[in-house]
Design a protein around this motif. Structure first.
Motif, PDB file in Angstrom:
ATOM      1  N   VAL A  73       0.992  -1.071   0.528  1.00 46.81           N
ATOM      2  CA  VAL A  73       0.230  -0.249  -0.184  1.00 46.81           C
ATOM      3  C   VAL A  73       0.959   1.310  -0.118  1.00 46.81           C
ATOM      4  O   VAL A  73       2.422   1.310   0.489  1.00 46.81           O
ATOM      5  CB  VAL A  73      -0.550  -0.076   1.346  1.00 46.81           C
ATOM      6  N   ASP A  74       0.524   2.544  -0.697  1.00 44.36           N
ATOM      7  CA  ASP A  74       1.411   3.423  -0.550  1.00 44.36           C
ATOM      8  C   ASP A  74       0.573   4.404   0.518  1.00 44.36           C
ATOM      9  O   ASP A  74      -0.192   3.526   0.909  1.00 44.36           O
ATOM     10  CB  ASP A  74       1.159   3.985  -1.957  1.00 44.36           C
ATOM     11  N   THR A  75       1.648   5.515   0.482  1.00 41.67           N
ATOM     12  CA  THR A  75       0.927   6.191   2.048  1.00 41.67           C
ATOM     13  C   THR A  75      -0.654   6.614   1.478  1.00 41.67           C
ATOM     14  O   THR A  75      -1.022   7.173   2.233  1.00 41.67           O
ATOM     15  CB  THR A  75       1.669   8.080   2.123  1.00 41.67           C
ATOM     16  N   ASN A  76      -0.616   6.940   0.425  1.00 40.18           N
ATOM     17  CA  ASN A  76      -1.751   7.721   0.116  1.00 40.18           C
ATOM     18  C   ASN A  76      -3.418   6.735   0.682  1.00 40.18           C
ATOM     19  O   ASN A  76      -4.208   7.756   1.255  1.00 40.18           O
ATOM     20  CB  ASN A  76      -2.663   8.502  -1.031  1.00 40.18           C
ATOM     21  N   GLU A  77      -3.099   5.912   0.256  1.00 40.41           N
ATOM     22  CA  GLU A  77      -4.275   5.036   0.723  1.00 40.41           C
ATOM     23  C   GLU A  77      -4.429   4.730   2.545  1.00 40.41           C
ATOM     24  O   GLU A  77      -5.321   4.287   2.567  1.00 40.41           O
ATOM     25  CB  GLU A  77      -4.010   3.102  -0.168  1.00 40.41           C
ATOM     26  N   VAL A  78      -3.251   4.890   2.480  1.00 37.36           N
ATOM     27  CA  VAL A  78      -3.226   4.504   4.325  1.00 37.36           C
ATOM     28  C   VAL A  78      -3.809   5.302   5.130  1.00 37.36           C
ATOM     29  O   VAL A  78      -4.167   5.554   6.502  1.00 37.36           O
ATOM     30  CB  VAL A  78      -1.358   4.493   4.608  1.00 37.36           C
ATOM     31  N   LYS A 117      -6.254   7.584   3.759  1.00 33.56           N
ATOM     32  CA  LYS A 117      -6.805   7.017   3.597  1.00 33.56           C
ATOM     33  C   LYS A 117      -7.882   6.719   4.477  1.00 33.56           C
ATOM     34  O   LYS A 117      -9.457   6.635   4.787  1.00 33.56           O
ATOM     35  CB  LYS A 117      -7.740   7.038   2.137  1.00 33.56           C
ATOM     36  N   ARG A 118      -7.459   5.543   4.937  1.00 34.64           N
ATOM     37  CA  ARG A 118      -7.706   3.999   5.587  1.00 34.64           C
ATOM     38  C   ARG A 118      -7.772   4.697   7.462  1.00 34.64           C
ATOM     39  O   ARG A 118      -8.909   4.323   7.688  1.00 34.64           O
ATOM     40  CB  ARG A 118      -7.512   3.005   5.183  1.00 34.64           C
ATOM     41  N   VAL A 145     -14.163   0.673   1.905  1.00 30.71           N
ATOM     42  CA  VAL A 145     -12.971   1.170   1.844  1.00 30.71           C
ATOM     43  C   VAL A 145     -11.754   0.575   1.429  1.00 30.71           C
ATOM     44  O   VAL A 145     -10.722   1.058   0.611  1.00 30.71           O
ATOM     45  CB  VAL A 145     -13.091   2.811   2.794  1.00 30.71           C
ATOM     46  N   GLU A 153     -11.796  -2.196  -0.154  1.00 26.44           N
ATOM     47  CA  GLU A 153     -12.231  -2.799  -1.298  1.00 26.44           C
ATOM     48  C   GLU A 153     -11.082  -4.042  -1.907  1.00 26.44           C
ATOM     49  O   GLU A 153     -10.783  -4.208  -2.656  1.00 26.44           O
ATOM     50  CB  GLU A 153     -10.934  -1.370  -2.386  1.00 26.44           C
ATOM     51  N   ARG A 197      -8.902  -5.117  -0.098  1.00 31.50           N
ATOM     52  CA  ARG A 197      -7.606  -5.328  -0.280  1.00 31.50           C
ATOM     53  C   ARG A 197      -7.223  -4.755   0.693  1.00 31.50           C
ATOM     54  O   ARG A 197      -5.800  -3.600   1.426  1.00 31.50           O
ATOM     55  CB  ARG A 197      -7.252  -3.943  -1.356  1.00 31.50           C
ATOM     56  N   ASP A 231      -4.326  -4.627   4.055  1.00 33.09           N
ATOM     57  CA  ASP A 231      -3.651  -4.559   4.648  1.00 33.09           C
ATOM     58  C   ASP A 231      -3.016  -5.266   5.925  1.00 33.09           C
ATOM     59  O   ASP A 231      -3.756  -4.929   6.880  1.00 33.09           O
ATOM     60  CB  ASP A 231      -2.543  -3.174   4.296  1.00 33.09           C
TER      61      ASP A 231
END
Length: 276
Positions: free
Chosen positions: A84-89, A91-92, A106, A108, A110, A112
């Motif tokens: 996962v990237d920083t933006n995804e983390v 967002k979560r 949220v 989706e 996937r 982590d």
């Protein structure tokens, strides 16, 4: 003719006879073929470069996904859970603190372990630092202060143990009662991101005012418990009504025990447990 690589064979057929069996061999001509050039330019994909993930894509470009199996003892098996990237983390994390939508939506599909690991680690460090300040302010003015590094190991054991064993146990019970929607990685991810609320709670609880500490811990418990119940209810409700009710009550009780343990062990001034 098979040794003439790179050439096309053109056969002239007699229009009158229309019989390939009577074709004169003198009419056979060799013309230069562009097959090798097209293959090198990528217009014609080579069968040797085709793998399980890139066959039939039609774009002519090879993808870099690994085609081998991931074994439990290999690093590749665990690396997929941290992809996962920083933006995804971020967002979560925001979805955990301000849950407008269902957290499982949220994700989706996937989930982590990167976010849960670092969130829990941050909570452990913050608990140690803020509890140290809390004890420092609560001591007598004429007493020298000595650091208690047992708080660090206690915070690690409490947070890592709760975040790891409770989701695994819950997943096992759900599987025992026949829930098909329960997934182990989603349970671990859900509990890991639920720990995020304890970061601001631990910082605020460094205050020497006892009533405020109880209020902050209560807010942390309420926010995280509602977050867990909201996202676990669709999964738990796959079992029968009685089992689902019992499981939800157990989830709330265990989470309340976590909140109470955090207050008693790490912010001891005004709490039932005193240092001798």
């Amino acid at each position: 003719m098979a040794n003439n690589a790179g050439y096309d064979v053109v056969v002239d057929v007699d229009d009158d006879d229309g019989d390939l069996g009577h074709t004169d061999l003198a009419d056979l001509e060799f013309h230069q073929s562009n097959y090798n050039a097209d293959q090198a330019s990528g217009k014609i994909p080579s069968n040797q470069n085709r793998g399980f993930f890139n066959s039939g894509s039609g774009s002519g470009t090879a993808r870099s996904e690994p085609t081998g199996k991931r074994y439990l003892w290999s690093l590749d098996f665990y690396a997929q859970f941290f992809d996962v990237d920083t933006n995804e983390v971020m967002k979560r994390c925001w979805a955990a603190l301000w849950p407008k939508a269902m957290f499982l939506d949220v994700l989706e599909d996937r989930p982590d372990l990167y976010g849960p690991f670092w969130i829990t680690t941050t909570v452990v460090l913050i608990l140690f630092l803020t509890s140290t300040l809390s004890h420092y302010f609560a001591r007598m003015k004429d007493e020298p202060y000595s650091y208690d590094f047992g708080l660090l190991s206690g915070a690690a054991g409490l947070m890592y143990g709760y975040t790891a064993f409770i989701p695994v146990a819950l997943w096992g019970v759900l599987k025992w009662y026949g829930s098909e929607s329960a997934k182990l990685l989603e349970c671990l991810c859900l509990y890991g991101y639920a720990n995020l609320i304890w970061v601001p709670v631990a910082i605020a609880s460094a205050s020497p005012i006892t009533i405020l500490n109880w209020v902050f811990v209560g807010i942390g418990f309420g926010v995280s418990a509602l977050f867990l119940l909201r996202n676990l209810y669709p999964v738990v409700s796959a079992t029968d009504a009685k089992t689902a009710k019992i499981l939800l009550i157990v989830v709330v009780v265990l989470h309340a025990a976590l909140a109470l343990t955090v207050k008693i062990l790490f912010f001891q001034h005004g709490s039932p447990v005193k240092k001798t």
